[in-house]
Design a protein around this motif. Structure first.
Motif, mmCIF file in Angstrom:
data_model
loop_
_atom_site.group_PDB
_atom_site.id
_atom_site.type_symbol
_atom_site.label_atom_id
_atom_site.label_comp_id
_atom_site.label_asym_id
_atom_site.label_seq_id
_atom_site.Cartn_x
_atom_site.Cartn_y
_atom_site.Cartn_z
ATOM 1 N N ALA A 1 -18.512 -23.677 6.983
ATOM 2 C CA ALA A 1 -19.759 -24.355 6.639
ATOM 3 C C ALA A 1 -19.554 -25.253 5.425
ATOM 4 O O ALA A 1 -20.037 -26.406 5.394
ATOM 5 C CB ALA A 1 -20.867 -23.331 6.357
ATOM 6 N N LEU A 2 -18.823 -24.764 4.414
ATOM 7 C CA LEU A 2 -18.553 -25.576 3.227
ATOM 8 C C LEU A 2 -17.714 -26.805 3.582
ATOM 9 O O LEU A 2 -17.943 -27.902 3.053
ATOM 10 C CB LEU A 2 -17.840 -24.744 2.166
ATOM 11 N N ALA B 1 -26.212 -21.771 5.175
ATOM 12 C CA ALA B 1 -25.066 -21.110 4.546
ATOM 13 C C ALA B 1 -25.466 -20.320 3.304
ATOM 14 O O ALA B 1 -26.091 -20.852 2.393
ATOM 15 C CB ALA B 1 -24.009 -22.139 4.182
ATOM 16 N N LYS B 2 -25.120 -19.057 3.279
ATOM 17 C CA LYS B 2 -25.306 -18.176 2.121
ATOM 18 C C LYS B 2 -23.957 -17.540 1.811
ATOM 19 O O LYS B 2 -23.122 -17.357 2.693
ATOM 20 C CB LYS B 2 -26.334 -17.080 2.398
ATOM 21 N N ARG B 3 -23.757 -17.150 0.560
ATOM 22 C CA ARG B 3 -22.453 -16.609 0.200
ATOM 23 C C ARG B 3 -22.148 -15.343 0.996
ATOM 24 O O ARG B 3 -23.040 -14.548 1.300
ATOM 25 C CB ARG B 3 -22.386 -16.318 -1.296
ATOM 26 N N PRO B 4 -20.878 -15.145 1.353
ATOM 27 C CA PRO B 4 -20.508 -13.946 2.128
ATOM 28 C C PRO B 4 -20.423 -12.711 1.243
ATOM 29 O O PRO B 4 -20.159 -12.796 0.045
ATOM 30 C CB PRO B 4 -19.125 -14.313 2.679
ATOM 31 N N THR C 1 -14.226 -16.051 6.990
ATOM 32 C CA THR C 1 -15.689 -16.086 6.914
ATOM 33 C C THR C 1 -16.208 -17.400 7.473
ATOM 34 O O THR C 1 -15.597 -18.455 7.271
ATOM 35 C CB THR C 1 -16.169 -15.929 5.457
ATOM 36 N N TRP C 2 -17.355 -17.360 8.150
ATOM 37 C CA TRP C 2 -17.915 -18.594 8.704
ATOM 38 C C TRP C 2 -18.416 -19.517 7.602
ATOM 39 O O TRP C 2 -18.477 -20.741 7.778
ATOM 40 C CB TRP C 2 -19.031 -18.280 9.696
ATOM 41 N N GLN C 3 -18.719 -18.951 6.434
ATOM 42 C CA GLN C 3 -19.219 -19.777 5.340
ATOM 43 C C GLN C 3 -18.168 -20.773 4.852
ATOM 44 O O GLN C 3 -18.504 -21.857 4.382
ATOM 45 C CB GLN C 3 -19.685 -18.899 4.177
ATOM 46 N N TYR C 4 -16.893 -20.396 4.973
ATOM 47 C CA TYR C 4 -15.835 -21.335 4.580
ATOM 48 C C TYR C 4 -15.929 -22.607 5.419
ATOM 49 O O TYR C 4 -15.863 -23.730 4.905
ATOM 50 C CB TYR C 4 -14.454 -20.695 4.745
ATOM 51 N N THR D 1 -26.525 -15.210 -5.972
ATOM 52 C CA THR D 1 -25.831 -16.280 -5.251
ATOM 53 C C THR D 1 -24.369 -16.340 -5.653
ATOM 54 O O THR D 1 -23.645 -17.225 -5.218
ATOM 55 C CB THR D 1 -26.496 -17.627 -5.554
ATOM 56 N N PHE E 1 -19.199 -18.689 -4.147
ATOM 57 C CA PHE E 1 -18.983 -17.913 -2.929
ATOM 58 C C PHE E 1 -17.750 -17.027 -3.001
ATOM 59 O O PHE E 1 -17.744 -15.908 -2.492
ATOM 60 C CB PHE E 1 -18.840 -18.850 -1.725
#
Length: 441
Positions: free
Chosen positions: A257-258, A428-431, A252-255, A238, A370
């Motif tokens: 999401a955070l 959401a998972k880390r990129p 990144t889409w995860q940003y 993780t 992340f």
């Protein structure tokens, strides 16, 4: 000091608790409802607010101040929140480039000067300028310094705990500022309370700010005992193996999401924080500050506690547990208020404060997990935009209360937003970075 070590040096803990002391000053935001209760227009016998009193000049030691509407009272608070969030970005850059001493000291002095200005101007505009604008600038620059500095001294397995300890000071500030502000308002008036606290804050941040420092070049913090994977099995953790630059992070889409997760955890907490004292006043009267102080204690405990168990069960699981419990309390809040149960009010408000405090320990840890610790000051400042955007619920709550006489619909809406945030957290998972992919090959 170069190479791995078995135990973090004492300096690491000095930095951690110096950061806690600075945040104990910056956290005046969480005691705002004490001033709000003293500024808001009085209620009529039917429970509605007497709007004819808006703008009426106070007498006695508060002479020169005027009564404000609920929406007006919420405005300096909301403005402080959004400026705080926006200034976290340049504040993070200052920390990354010039070191934590500069950011913490400059930020703390901005806040101190803002408090003094608010007290001296004795007006709504003074609250906007002093508390809303200057306070927000000071919090943004100052808050960006201690947490990244402290996290650099510790390994990933301690990120939740250390982040919780440092930001716990910000949440715990209401524990002492709420009763102190109540006393100062009664003894020296609204102006005296702001001026005295401003002077105290200036002294504390100048001293504590000088104790902040980065680890020496080549420092490698002690790591947790590694977990061995099965022979031939790829290791998927993780935690990122590289340090992301902000320009790559935002692709990144995860940003995003955070950021949305931060909005979710923030909006519900700020709604309760902004109206804690008014919620308690019908049941506790002049002792309503007790609920604010209790909330400050739980807010701080939630940061440390959530940080600790997030290191054990994972960030997403900790986020889910906190938010689901808080959403349930928000949905039940109108019933609790109608029943006039002091015990249930403390339980529900306590869970809301715990969830909110826990979010502020989780989000810097999420960001470091992340995107790595090296650029954490600036990267977390970018993620912190979500905290600022969460201000909308406090302002909306004030408007809803002015129109309906209660916060019921604000509680329901806030609970729904929390549930949506949980869904995002589960996805959401880390990129994976290009560098990691290359290392894997």
């Amino acid at each position: 000091m170069a190479g791995p070590i078995d135990k973090v040096p004492g300096k690491a803990w000095v930095v951690t608790f110096a950061g806690t002391a600075i945040n104990l000053c910056l956290g005046i935001l969480y005691a705002w409802s004490v001033w709000g209760a003293a500024l808001v227009i009085p209620k009529l016998p039917d429970g509605k607010f007497d709007e004819s009193k808006i703008g009426t000049v106070m007498t006695g030691m508060n002479a020169g101040w005027t009564y404000l509407s609920n929406a007006q009272v919420a405005t300096p608070f909301s403005l402080c929140v959004i400026i705080f969030a926006l200034l976290m970005i340049p504040g993070g850059r200052i920390q990354d480039k010039y070191g934590p001493k500069v950011g913490a000291t400059v930020g703390g002095l901005f806040l101190a000067a803002g408090c003094i200005i608010a007290g001296m101007m004795k007006s709504y505009n003074g609250l906007i300028l002093g508390f809303g604008i200057m306070g927000g600038i000071g919090m943004g620059i100052g808050y960006a310094a201690p947490t990244p500095a402290a996290l650099k001294w510790f390994g990933p397995h301690k990120r939740g705990l250390i982040a919780g300890l440092v930001v716990g000071g910000y949440g715990g500030a209401a524990l002492y500022i709420a009763p102190l502000a109540k006393y100062l308002i009664g003894a020296y008036g609204l102006s005296g309370s702001f001026i005295i606290l401003g002077v105290v804050f200036a002294v504390v941040v100048i001293i504590a700010g000088q104790l902040l420092a980065w680890p020496p070049a080549g420092y490698i913090p002690p790591a947790a005992t590694p977990v061995k994977a099965a022979a031939g099995a790829p290791v998927k953790t993780t935690l990122t193996a590289v340090d992301w630059a902000a320009g790559d992070m935002v692709k990144t889409w995860q940003y995003y999401a955070l950021v949305l997760m931060f909005i979710g955890t923030t909006q519900s907490g700020l709604l309760i924080i902004a109206f804690a004292a008014p919620l308690a006043t019908p049941l506790l009267g002049a002792a309503a500050w007790i609920l604010v102080s209790f909330g400050g204690f739980v807010n701080a405990a939630g940061r440390v506690g959530t940080g600790m168990y997030s290191d054990k069960i994972g960030r997403a699981n900790a986020y889910t547990v906190n938010c689901v419990a808080s959403a349930l309390c928000l949905f039940l809040m109108p019933t609790i208020i109608a029943q006039k149960s002091v015990f249930l009010l403390f339980i529900a408000v306590g869970i809301a404060y715990w969830q909110y405090g826990g979010g502020l320990a989780l989000m810097p840890s999420f960001t470091a997990d992340f995107y790595g610790p090296k650029n954490l000051g600036f990267n977390y400042g970018m993620v912190f935009i979500g905290w600022g955007l969460g201000f909308f619920m406090a302002r909306l709550g004030g408007t809803i209360r002015d129109l309906t006489g209660s916060l019921d619909y604000a509680f329901y809406l806030s609970g729904l937003v929390l549930i949506l945030a949980v869904v995002i957290a589960r996805i959401a998972k880390r990129p994976d970075s290009v560098s990691e992919a290359a290392m894997a090959r």
